[in-house]
Structure formats: C-alpha cells, structure tokens
Design a protein around this motif. Structure first.
Motif, PDB file in Angstrom:
ATOM      1  N   CYS A 143     -12.090 -36.396  13.658  1.00 37.12           N
ATOM      2  CA  CYS A 143     -12.231 -37.495  12.782  1.00 37.12           C
ATOM      3  C   CYS A 143     -12.659 -38.659  13.452  1.00 37.12           C
ATOM      4  N   LYS A 144     -12.023 -38.778  14.785  1.00 34.15           N
ATOM      5  CA  LYS A 144     -12.438 -40.026  15.583  1.00 34.15           C
ATOM      6  C   LYS A 144     -13.862 -40.002  16.000  1.00 34.15           C
ATOM      7  N   ASN A 145     -14.421 -38.935  16.003  1.00 35.80           N
ATOM      8  CA  ASN A 145     -15.847 -38.753  16.730  1.00 35.80           C
ATOM      9  C   ASN A 145     -16.467 -38.522  15.612  1.00 35.80           C
ATOM     10  N   TYR A 146     -16.178 -38.825  14.278  1.00 29.92           N
ATOM     11  CA  TYR A 146     -17.231 -38.325  13.132  1.00 29.92           C
ATOM     12  C   TYR A 146     -18.470 -39.034  13.138  1.00 29.92           C
ATOM     13  N   LYS A 147     -18.620 -40.336  13.627  1.00 25.13           N
ATOM     14  CA  LYS A 147     -19.866 -40.926  13.529  1.00 25.13           C
ATOM     15  C   LYS A 147     -20.593 -41.029  14.762  1.00 25.13           C
ATOM     16  N   LYS A 148     -19.939 -40.039  15.739  1.00 30.17           N
ATOM     17  CA  LYS A 148     -20.613 -39.925  17.039  1.00 30.17           C
ATOM     18  C   LYS A 148     -21.369 -38.647  17.401  1.00 30.17           C
ATOM     19  N   LYS A 149     -21.783 -38.494  18.707  1.00 31.98           N
ATOM     20  CA  LYS A 149     -22.285 -36.965  18.789  1.00 31.98           C
ATOM     21  C   LYS A 149     -21.260 -35.994  19.759  1.00 31.98           C
ATOM     22  N   ILE A 150     -21.298 -34.850  19.595  1.00 36.22           N
ATOM     23  CA  ILE A 150     -20.525 -33.977  20.577  1.00 36.22           C
ATOM     24  C   ILE A 150     -21.620 -32.865  20.909  1.00 36.22           C
ATOM     25  N   ASN A 151     -21.922 -32.890  22.190  1.00 36.52           N
ATOM     26  CA  ASN A 151     -22.711 -31.725  22.378  1.00 36.52           C
ATOM     27  C   ASN A 151     -24.145 -32.271  21.812  1.00 36.52           C
ATOM     28  N   LYS A 152     -24.389 -33.481  22.081  1.00 38.77           N
ATOM     29  CA  LYS A 152     -25.746 -34.124  21.779  1.00 38.77           C
ATOM     30  C   LYS A 152     -26.167 -33.927  19.927  1.00 38.77           C
ATOM     31  N   LYS A 153     -25.163 -33.527  19.336  1.00 37.05           N
ATOM     32  CA  LYS A 153     -25.310 -33.322  17.701  1.00 37.05           C
ATOM     33  C   LYS A 153     -24.320 -34.113  17.043  1.00 37.05           C
ATOM     34  N   LYS A 154     -25.009 -34.578  16.152  1.00 38.49           N
ATOM     35  CA  LYS A 154     -24.071 -35.597  14.931  1.00 38.49           C
ATOM     36  C   LYS A 154     -22.949 -34.696  14.555  1.00 38.49           C
ATOM     37  N   VAL A 155     -21.763 -35.307  14.795  1.00 39.90           N
ATOM     38  CA  VAL A 155     -20.823 -34.431  14.137  1.00 39.90           C
ATOM     39  C   VAL A 155     -20.767 -34.686  12.596  1.00 39.90           C
ATOM     40  N   SER A 156     -21.281 -35.635  12.128  1.00 38.99           N
ATOM     41  CA  SER A 156     -21.269 -35.904  10.812  1.00 38.99           C
ATOM     42  C   SER A 156     -22.245 -35.032   9.953  1.00 38.99           C
ATOM     43  N   SER A 157     -23.437 -34.738  10.698  1.00 37.94           N
ATOM     44  CA  SER A 157     -24.505 -33.933  10.082  1.00 37.94           C
ATOM     45  C   SER A 157     -24.007 -32.402  10.168  1.00 37.94           C
ATOM     46  N   SER A 214      -4.905 -29.742  30.501  1.00 37.92           N
ATOM     47  CA  SER A 214      -5.831 -28.332  31.008  1.00 37.92           C
ATOM     48  C   SER A 214      -6.353 -27.862  29.794  1.00 37.92           C
ATOM     49  N   ILE A 215      -5.204 -27.217  28.859  1.00 33.61           N
ATOM     50  CA  ILE A 215      -5.713 -26.943  27.562  1.00 33.61           C
ATOM     51  C   ILE A 215      -6.572 -27.532  26.675  1.00 33.61           C
ATOM     52  N   TRP A 216      -6.272 -28.764  26.590  1.00 35.36           N
ATOM     53  CA  TRP A 216      -7.101 -29.689  25.880  1.00 35.36           C
ATOM     54  C   TRP A 216      -8.494 -29.968  26.434  1.00 35.36           C
ATOM     55  N   ARG A 217      -8.539 -29.990  27.796  1.00 40.69           N
ATOM     56  CA  ARG A 217     -10.043 -29.963  28.330  1.00 40.69           C
ATOM     57  C   ARG A 217     -10.702 -28.831  27.839  1.00 40.69           C
ATOM     58  N   LYS A 218     -10.308 -27.672  27.933  1.00 36.07           N
ATOM     59  CA  LYS A 218     -11.038 -26.605  27.449  1.00 36.07           C
ATOM     60  C   LYS A 218     -11.152 -26.423  26.220  1.00 36.07           C
ATOM     61  N   ASN A 219     -10.337 -26.700  25.386  1.00 42.16           N
ATOM     62  CA  ASN A 219     -10.378 -26.459  23.890  1.00 42.16           C
ATOM     63  C   ASN A 219     -10.608 -27.340  22.781  1.00 42.16           C
ATOM     64  N   LYS A 220     -10.716 -28.606  23.476  1.00 46.13           N
ATOM     65  CA  LYS A 220     -10.899 -29.783  22.478  1.00 46.13           C
ATOM     66  C   LYS A 220     -12.033 -29.770  21.625  1.00 46.13           C
ATOM     67  N   ASP A 221     -13.178 -29.029  22.202  1.00 50.16           N
ATOM     68  CA  ASP A 221     -14.447 -29.077  21.449  1.00 50.16           C
ATOM     69  C   ASP A 221     -14.780 -27.867  20.834  1.00 50.16           C
ATOM     70  N   ILE A 222     -13.738 -26.583  20.968  1.00 53.18           N
ATOM     71  CA  ILE A 222     -13.939 -25.490  20.235  1.00 53.18           C
ATOM     72  C   ILE A 222     -14.426 -25.407  18.884  1.00 53.18           C
ATOM     73  N   PRO A 223     -13.541 -26.123  18.112  1.00 54.35           N
ATOM     74  CA  PRO A 223     -13.775 -25.861  16.459  1.00 54.35           C
ATOM     75  C   PRO A 223     -15.195 -26.545  16.083  1.00 54.35           C
ATOM     76  N   ILE A 224     -15.504 -27.793  16.600  1.00 51.52           N
ATOM     77  CA  ILE A 224     -16.885 -28.371  16.224  1.00 51.52           C
ATOM     78  C   ILE A 224     -17.819 -27.584  16.958  1.00 51.52           C
ATOM     79  N   ARG A 225     -17.798 -27.220  18.137  1.00 51.70           N
ATOM     80  CA  ARG A 225     -18.937 -26.365  18.673  1.00 51.70           C
ATOM     81  C   ARG A 225     -19.298 -25.226  18.061  1.00 51.70           C
ATOM     82  N   GLU A 226     -18.179 -24.243  17.714  1.00 53.37           N
ATOM     83  CA  GLU A 226     -18.261 -23.190  17.102  1.00 53.37           C
ATOM     84  C   GLU A 226     -18.941 -23.569  15.565  1.00 53.37           C
ATOM     85  N   ALA A 227     -18.599 -24.492  14.919  1.00 54.60           N
ATOM     86  CA  ALA A 227     -19.285 -24.944  13.685  1.00 54.60           C
ATOM     87  C   ALA A 227     -20.625 -25.180  13.958  1.00 54.60           C
TER      88      ALA A 227
END
Ligand SMILES: [Zn+2]
Length: 328
Positions: A107-121, A311-324
């Motif tokens: 939600c915090k990053n909804y208007k930003k990019k994660i892995n160079k892709k817009k989260v919103s799109s 450490s768990i966070w570093r490894k897993n924070k991007d998992i749901p959005i990156r899998e999506a």
C-alpha cells in the motif's frame, strides 16, 4: 515528529530507512507476540489509511469464535488473483506479522515502483488476497497458553493433552490445519499439538472458510498462484509431482525460482499425492490446479524469535508483489 526524526537521522549520518519505516508504520514488527487484538486493530487502521487500495472482509470464524479475513490489495474486480495464506500453524504466527507488513508495504508503495515496475499497474491486473491469520485460536494458545481458549470444554480437553502450549501447531480443537484438506485424506493422529488430521476431511471451520473463499475468488476470475507461509527452516516447497498439469507445473516452477532468487531458501523435494494426506499445498496443486509454493521462514525453532524478523523481512518483503508481476 516524523519530520524531526527524519532530520535527526540525516544529521546523525545514519541511514534513515529504519526510522522512516518505523515512524510511518501501522504494523509493528519489533515485538514477539503479534496478537489477535493487534491484528484486528491493524487491519482497521490499514483500511482507514489506504481505502483506495485495500479492502477486507470476514470469510468465516475459527472453531473458538475468532474472525478469519481475506484482505484484498489492488483491484478486487481484477481478472487475475493471487492468494497468500499465513499462519495455518499456530506457533508460526511470525508469518501473520510478515504478511501484515507486506500488505502495508504494498500500500505504501502503491504509486511507486518495485523492481522497476509500477505497483499500481500490476495491481490493476492482479488482486492480491492475503489471509494473514488462518489459525487465530492456535496462535492465542501458543502466545498465552490454554487459558486463551474461550470454550470451557475445549479448553479442558486441550489442557488434558499434556502438550506444551507454546509450541502448539493445531487449532483450538487440536486439529492440524495443514493436515485437514480434502486430498488423499485418511484418519491419523489424535487431538493435540500437531499432526491430527481431524475427524474427517475439511472438518474444521478454518479450512472450510478458506475453501469457500477460494471458490468465491474463482468465480470472479483466475487464481494465478498461491503462496503459503510457514516457519521454520529457510526452505521452500515448489516442486510438483507428475500429476500436476503442465501449466500448473511451469507456473509453479517460475514462482519457486523467483522465490529462491529473492530468499536464498533451499528447495525441498516434493510429496507424492498419495503421501500428501490432507496437506494444503497438494490440495491446491492437484485438486484446484492452482500453482502453489510454500515458504518456511526463520532459522530457529518456532515460535521464531522476533530478532530474526529483519532478515526474514529483507528476503520476503517483495515476494507477493514480485510473484504477481511475473504471473500477471
Ligand atoms: Zn507450518
């Protein structure tokens, strides 16, 4: 106050990331017992803060009367749906904290990019459904002891098992919620801390509620994948038995390869269908034809100490959005 902390962080030359993240966060990830009450109030606070991206609904009640939720991040009417389930096992409640933090992070990053892709799109195309706490009763037992069971008769029955409450994995009726699914289910075990498959397949209200939710989601669109969070071991289940369809196999492979890249977790061998005996992952893979991976977070015995969260966070924070992203 937030501005002051930020200025102080910059002035003192330390990375401001930690302070910023902490000061602006709803979900607290710094204490051991992330409990049911806190979970409920965080859900309400997240929805209040992000009404445009987040909705949640009650999908059922646990055996001991606690609520189960489906939290949708993104477009609930999307044609594609990704599901994330956490805390099917009581003592693994760090996975509730993790998925709640993932919800906030997206939600915090909804208007930003994660892995160079817009989260919103990505979220226009894919709705991510989180079921952050699948076993709230068992979690209360693991955190506070058998006294946390509201039903007097079940409280007494569970006490009589003589098991440790802290390392409890089951629900409030002593059924292992990861062994109660309608796939090659067979009677096994007895009521207690772990391993009991229940009196029949899908006998437990928690399992019934999730199946009903999955059915509803499937009516809205295609379930493109499912991520199941457990602890512990820093391991990953992603292989499929020969009975998986080629589409389920190839998508599950893509999912686990990405998860492996992000987490570094070790890939485990697969279970055959006949030995699945009520396990959720096999149910989703072979009965529902949903690509599915299981991640086991944390490197020491459950309940995993909160000191491992960074450490768990570093490894897993991007998992749901990156899998999506890869499945969309
Ligand atoms: Zn587990």
């Amino acid at each position: 106050m937030k501005k002051l902390l930020l200025i102080l962080a910059i002035l003192s030359g330390i990375t401001c990331y930690g302070l910023q993240a902490h000061a602006a966060s709803i979900v607290s990830t710094g204490h051991q017992k992330y409990n049911y009450k806190e979970y409920l109030s965080d859900l309400a606070a997240l929805q209040k803060k992000y009404p445009d991206y987040l909705q949640y609904k009650v999908i059922g009640s646990s055996a001991d009367g606690r609520k189960l939720h489906d939290v949708v991040v993104g477009n609930p009417d999307a044609k594609k749906h990704l599901i994330v389930i956490a805390n099917l096992h009581a003592r693994e409640y760090i996975t509730t904290q993790l998925t709640m933090a993932q919800i906030e992070y997206i939600c915090k990053n909804y208007k930003k990019k994660i892995n160079k892709k817009k989260v919103s799109s990505t979220l226009d195309k894919v709705a991510i459904h989180f079921i952050p706490s699948a076993d709230p009763d068992g979690t209360a037992i693991s955190q506070y002891g058998f006294g946390a069971i509201r039903s007097k008769s079940w409280r007494n029955k569970m006490k009589r098992t003589g098991a440790s409450s802290t390392t409890w994995k089951a629900n409030a009726r002593g059924v292992d919620l990861n062994r109660n699914w309608p796939i090659s289910w067979a009677a096994g075990g007895s009521r207690g801390a772990m391993g009991y498959r229940g009196p029949s397949a899908a006998s437990e209200p928690e399992v019934k509620a999730i199946i009903k939710d999955v059915n509803k989601i499937q009516k809205k669109g295609k379930i493109i994948g499912l991520i199941s969070y457990h602890s512990m071991g820093c391991i990953l289940y992603g292989r499929c038995a020969s009975q998986a369809t080629s589409s389920v196999r190839s998508k599950t492979t893509r999912m686990y390869q990405l998860a492996q890249k992000l987490t570094g977790y070790r890939l485990m061998p697969t279970e055959s269908i006949s030995s699945a005996k009520g396990c959720s992952r096999e149910y989703f893979l072979y009965k529902r034809h949903i690509p599915c991976i299981t991640l086991e977070v944390g490197s020491s015995a459950s309940p995993v100490p909160i000191s491992q969260f960074p450490s768990i966070w570093r490894k897993n924070k991007d998992i749901p959005i990156r899998e999506a992203q890869i499945l969309s």
